[in-house]
Design an enzyme around this catalytic site. Structure first.
Site, PDB file in Angstrom:
ATOM      1  CG  HIS B  78      -1.505   1.338   1.589  1.00 36.35           C
ATOM      2  ND1 HIS B  78      -2.535   1.916   0.884  1.00 36.35           N
ATOM      3  CD2 HIS B  78      -1.195   2.222   2.577  1.00 36.35           C
ATOM      4  CE1 HIS B  78      -2.829   3.093   1.424  1.00 36.35           C
ATOM      5  NE2 HIS B  78      -2.025   3.308   2.452  1.00 36.35           N
ATOM      6  CG  ASP B 107       6.697  19.101 -25.577  1.00 37.01           C
ATOM      7  OD1 ASP B 107       7.004  18.510 -24.529  1.00 37.01           O
ATOM      8  OD2 ASP B 107       5.884  18.643 -26.411  1.00 37.01           O
ATOM      9  CD1 TRP B 143       7.008   3.129   4.540  1.00 39.81           C
ATOM     10  CD2 TRP B 143       8.172   3.885   2.790  1.00 39.81           C
ATOM     11  NE1 TRP B 143       7.491   4.366   4.859  1.00 39.81           N
ATOM     12  CE2 TRP B 143       8.208   4.867   3.809  1.00 39.81           C
ATOM     13  CE3 TRP B 143       8.836   4.160   1.598  1.00 39.81           C
ATOM     14  CZ2 TRP B 143       8.880   6.083   3.665  1.00 39.81           C
ATOM     15  CZ3 TRP B 143       9.513   5.367   1.474  1.00 39.81           C
ATOM     16  CH2 TRP B 143       9.518   6.311   2.485  1.00 39.81           C
ATOM     17  CB  SER B 170      10.540   6.376 -13.860  1.00 38.76           C
ATOM     18  OG  SER B 170       9.455   7.241 -13.946  1.00 38.76           O
ATOM     19  CB  SER B 171      11.836   9.556  -9.783  1.00 41.84           C
ATOM     20  OG  SER B 171      10.838   8.695  -9.405  1.00 41.84           O
ATOM     21  CG  HIS B 254      13.078  14.059   6.521  1.00 44.58           C
ATOM     22  ND1 HIS B 254      12.030  13.652   7.300  1.00 44.58           N
ATOM     23  CD2 HIS B 254      12.917  15.377   6.325  1.00 44.58           C
ATOM     24  CE1 HIS B 254      11.271  14.698   7.590  1.00 44.58           C
ATOM     25  NE2 HIS B 254      11.787  15.759   7.012  1.00 44.58           N
ATOM     26  CD  GLU B 256      10.050   9.945  -1.959  1.00 51.18           C
ATOM     27  OE1 GLU B 256      11.009  10.298  -2.679  1.00 51.18           O
ATOM     28  OE2 GLU B 256       8.945   9.628  -2.420  1.00 51.18           O
ATOM     29  CE1 TYR B 258       9.275  18.977   4.689  1.00 51.79           C
ATOM     30  CE2 TYR B 258      11.216  17.644   5.043  1.00 51.79           C
ATOM     31  CZ  TYR B 258      10.171  18.388   5.544  1.00 51.79           C
ATOM     32  OH  TYR B 258      10.026  18.531   6.888  1.00 51.79           O
ATOM     33  CB  SER B 269       1.355  28.857  -3.811  1.00 53.14           C
ATOM     34  OG  SER B 269       1.865  28.340  -2.621  1.00 53.14           O
ATOM     35  CG  HIS B 303      13.165  13.527  12.302  1.00 50.42           C
ATOM     36  ND1 HIS B 303      13.068  14.771  11.751  1.00 50.42           N
ATOM     37  CD2 HIS B 303      12.539  12.711  11.438  1.00 50.42           C
ATOM     38  CE1 HIS B 303      12.425  14.711  10.609  1.00 50.42           C
ATOM     39  NE2 HIS B 303      12.090  13.466  10.393  1.00 50.42           N
ATOM     40  CG  HIS B 304      12.463   9.369   9.826  1.00 49.05           C
ATOM     41  ND1 HIS B 304      11.127   9.323   9.472  1.00 49.05           N
ATOM     42  CD2 HIS B 304      12.966  10.467   9.223  1.00 49.05           C
ATOM     43  CE1 HIS B 304      10.845  10.347   8.686  1.00 49.05           C
ATOM     44  NE2 HIS B 304      11.941  11.064   8.517  1.00 49.05           N
ATOM     45  CB  THR B 329       6.367  24.524   7.567  1.00 48.26           C
ATOM     46  OG1 THR B 329       7.511  23.756   7.224  1.00 48.26           O
ATOM     47  CG2 THR B 329       5.130  23.838   7.038  1.00 48.26           C
ATOM     48  CE  LYS B 332       6.778  26.691   1.116  1.00 46.89           C
ATOM     49  NZ  LYS B 332       6.191  27.333  -0.055  1.00 46.89           N
ATOM     50  NE  ARG B 451       4.167   2.656  10.981  1.00 47.82           N
ATOM     51  CZ  ARG B 451       5.079   3.300  10.231  1.00 47.82           C
ATOM     52  NH1 ARG B 451       6.089   3.933  10.813  1.00 47.82           N
ATOM     53  NH2 ARG B 451       4.987   3.328   8.927  1.00 47.82           N
TER      54      ARG B 451
END
Lengths: 181, 526
Positions: B78, B107, B143, B170-171, B254, B256, B258, B269, B303-304, B329, B332, B451
């Site tokens: 998932h 293009d 994951w 691809s990315s 991390h 990722e 963002y 925005s 921090h993870h 943040t 924003k 979890r």
């Protein structure tokens, strides 16, 4: 799709620069392996303690300071060995060489080759814990049904920070029978 | 086939080639954007179906719907499908559609590579999903694929690793394309500080992508060699360290998160000024805030990992660095609110989603601040509190922005207005149910429910039932979203060129739908 855009940089050069970043970062991922090892060795962050014998060390014994050393044994998931320390704790003085042992019995019904990996808690004490002889320096072979005591000789550097009063030495035994060529 | 090849030559001068080959051989940014977005919608529904299985199993304590091994595969796949197949391709699709027409380019800069970066994805995900049917099943270690657990996976392991490599390729190609397009293809007069904020956030995201995806590729390559080639990167018996994997993974992981949220900031925005009928408050501070968030994302990864046994100095550094992210943040959020302040606001569906984004993303941001506090993280770590936190920022953050973007630009893309009444129903059903779904999970986590476990203690039953009911309603309401999108593609009230009264920007100067090749002569930007 030709156009009238004002291209300052030709696409090719910019793409090449970007690809350079990509390749560099792929390399950086692998460079993190030695960097991590060096940082851990310098700071003792992960409690890794030497896996090779220290040169003959002569420290001044400090009889006024007593430390408690605890011995812990762990088996990695698939390791079919019976493994435990002969004594669970010792009261020691820094600077003096002590000898103790771990005992292992192979009840797996086959020959086993194992590798013990040591670790010290608290991590900050790792670099002060010196082993002059350890069964973790080499791989250990066990015949079927064999029981063996494996010696360990160590000394704690008297320079150990004062706030540390207890050290825990842990060994995890890994089964590496299949990895032996 | 021969007809398709024959027409392909004229492709550049006229409209698209007819038939299926148009989509396979296309190098047109609008076609590829459409492909990306439809692919993301498909993956969103597949990943959503997996979430439904998870919530069905968690409806009651005990094991009743699936066995634990399959449950673990569902939580893992998932996440992989939603992150790499849903959110990231959706944003790349938006980038493809919008960046050229926002900066007045004809293009994307590298159209053939663009075709490749899309067409790798269906193969990557076929491969990933096929592992579910192999002996040993799909990935089930979460994951983050932490070793040594992830190395115990069955026959599907190399397929999973290669699929991650392909998604990465691809990315990275997509990101390089975005950078080159933005740097080289802007219309005369479109200076960097005149670019729409969506373009800015994507430029910064693209740099994050090329800097971090290769690190992930390295990490999973090390897993592969550890499993099959006898290396010991993460194997303590051979001198490696499994904790090192966590450091390498989160150095990617991390930034990722963002990558998943910065384009969302860009979308919001664009939308809020349109419906507040005021220019964006603090444009340049938005740009600098985005850049600061991107920079800070590289120095907060541990921090993870607060509970792996770091020294206090490390805990403190990562705690304060993480909290620092709240500053840009906050800038924003302040700017979005100030844009709405005293604006002549109307509440069409895109605006509803954008406002919900601001409110709900901020809730997710606050729970993130709570998680950043290292001493209390020991209680929250790996509980449903974390699950609630990242679903608030990803579902009501990233996915809400994608939905807002879809409603906002769909009339431009298709030339047809969507059904406003259905759009509003979709919004309200989704927004109520998503909170019923995720809010109770905060309480579950604080009470200690871990979890990634298919069973739980009976005292957690009520909140889990409430959460599951919210989940089923949220899941079903997304079918309505798919219906609205398909209905709009097939027809509807014709949209005007400008679509929205307060819309600003080059894309609204084009017809709705825009011509197949737009801005072949560059527009003048004042």
């Amino acid at each position: 799709m030709s156009d009238s855009q004002a291209n300052d940089v030709p696409h090719g050069r910019l793409v090449a620069k970007m690809l350079l970043i990509v390749v560099g970062m792929f390399g950086f991922g692998f460079a993190m392996v030695p960097i991590y090892d060096v940082i851990c060795e310098v700071t003792g962050l992960n409690g890794k303690t030497g896996r090779a014998a220290e040169a003959a060390l002569t420290y001044q014994e400090d009889p006024n300071r007593t430390l408690r050393v605890e011995f812990v044994s762990t088996l990695n998931a698939s390791m079919p060995l019976e493994f435990h320390p002969v004594v669970k704790t010792m009261e020691i003085h820094p600077g003096k060489v002590y000898e103790t042992a771990y005992s292992a019995t192979n009840n797996a019904g086959r020959e086993l080759v194992g590798q013990a990996v040591p670790s010290v808690v608290p991590g900050a004490a790792a670099s002060y814990f010196q082993k002059t002889e350890c069964f973790c320096f080499t791989r250990q072979e066990f015949k079927e049904g064999e029981t063996r005591e494996m010696p360990l000789r160590f000394v704690v550097d008297p320079a150990l920070p004062k706030h540390i009063k207890t050290l825990t030495l842990s060994y995890t035994f890994f089964d590496i029978t299949d990895k032996e060529g | 086939m021969s007809t398709a090849t024959a027409t392909h030559d004229e492709h550049h001068d006229h409209g698209p080639a007819p038939g299926l080959m148009r989509w396979i051989t296309t190098t047109n940014h609008k076609d590829i954007g459409t492909l990306y977005l439809l692919f993301a919608l498909l993956m969103f529904l597949i990943g959503g179906a997996m979430a439904m299985i998870i919530r069905a199993e968690l409806f009651m304590p005990g094991l009743q719907v699936v066995d634990p091994m399959f449950f673990n595969q569902m939580t893992t796949v998932h996440a992989l499908v939603m992150i790499f197949g849903g959110v990231m391709p959706a944003f790349t699709g938006l980038a493809n559609w919008l960046i050229p027409i926002m900066i007045g380019g004809p293009d994307m800069a590298l159209p053939r590579m663009n075709n490749w970066s899309f067409w790798i994805l269906p193969f990557a995900f076929t491969m990933l999903l096929s592992t579910l049917f192999m002996s040993g099943g799909g990935p089930a270690a979460g994951w983050t694929i932490y070793p040594p657990l992830s190395l115990q996976m069955g026959d599907g392991f190399p397929f999973m690793i290669f699929s991650i490599h392909m998604m990465g390729v691809s990315s990275v190609m997509g990101a390089i394309n975005v950078i080159v397009t933005i740097m080289n293809m802007r219309a005369p007069g479109m200076t960097l500080m005149k670019m729409p904020l969506f373009v800015w956030t994507w430029l910064i995201t693209a740099y994050l992508l090329i800097a971090t995806i290769p690190v992930l590729a390295g990490a999973v390559t090390m897993l592969l060699t550890d499993k099959f080639f006898g290396t010991s990167f993460f194997n303590a018996a051979g001198g490696g360290d499994p904790v090192m994997y966590q450091h390498i993974f989160w150095f990617f992981g991390h930034p990722e998160v963002y990558i998943l949220i910065l384009p969302a900031f860009g979308v919001v925005s664009q939308i809020i000024p349109t419906f507040a009928r005021k220019p964006l408050f603090g444009y340049s501070s938005m740009v600098y805030a985005t850049a600061s968030i991107a920079f800070l994302s590289f120095i907060v990864w541990a921090h993870h990992m607060f509970t792996v046994g770091m020294p206090v100095a490390g805990e403190l550094f990562f705690m304060y660095a993480t909290m620092l992210i709240a500053v840009p943040t906050g800038v924003k959020v302040f700017n979005w609110v100030s844009t709405m302040w005293k604006g002549s606001m109307t509440f069409e569906t895109p605006m509803l989603f954008a406002i919900a984004f601001v409110v709900l993303f901020t809730i997710g941001g606050f729970s993130g601040l709570m998680l950043a506090i290292s001493p209390v993280d020991f209680q929250y770590h790996d509980t449903y509190f974390v699950v609630a936190h990242f679903h608030y920022v990803l579902v009501t953050g990233a996915i809400y922005s994608i939905m807002a973007a879809t409603y906002y630009w769909l009339p431009k893309w298709t030339g047809n207005m969507y059904d406003e009444r259905l759009g509003k129903i979709h919004f309200w059903v989704s927004t109520i149910s998503v909170n019923v779904l995720f809010f109770p999970q905060h309480f579950l986590g604080l009470a200690g429910m871990p979890r990634r476990i298919p069973d739980y203690a009976p005292q957690f039953t009520e909140f889990n039932m409430i959460s599951s009911i919210g989940g089923f309603v949220f899941g079903l309401s997304q079918l309505l979203f798919a219906y609205i999108v398909i209905k709009t593609i097939r027809g509807g009230e014709k949209a005007t060129d400008k679509v929205w009264e307060g819309a600003e920007g080059l894309e609204w100067t084009l017809s709705s739908p825009p011509p197949y090749h737009s801005f072949t002569t560059a527009p003048e930007v004042k």
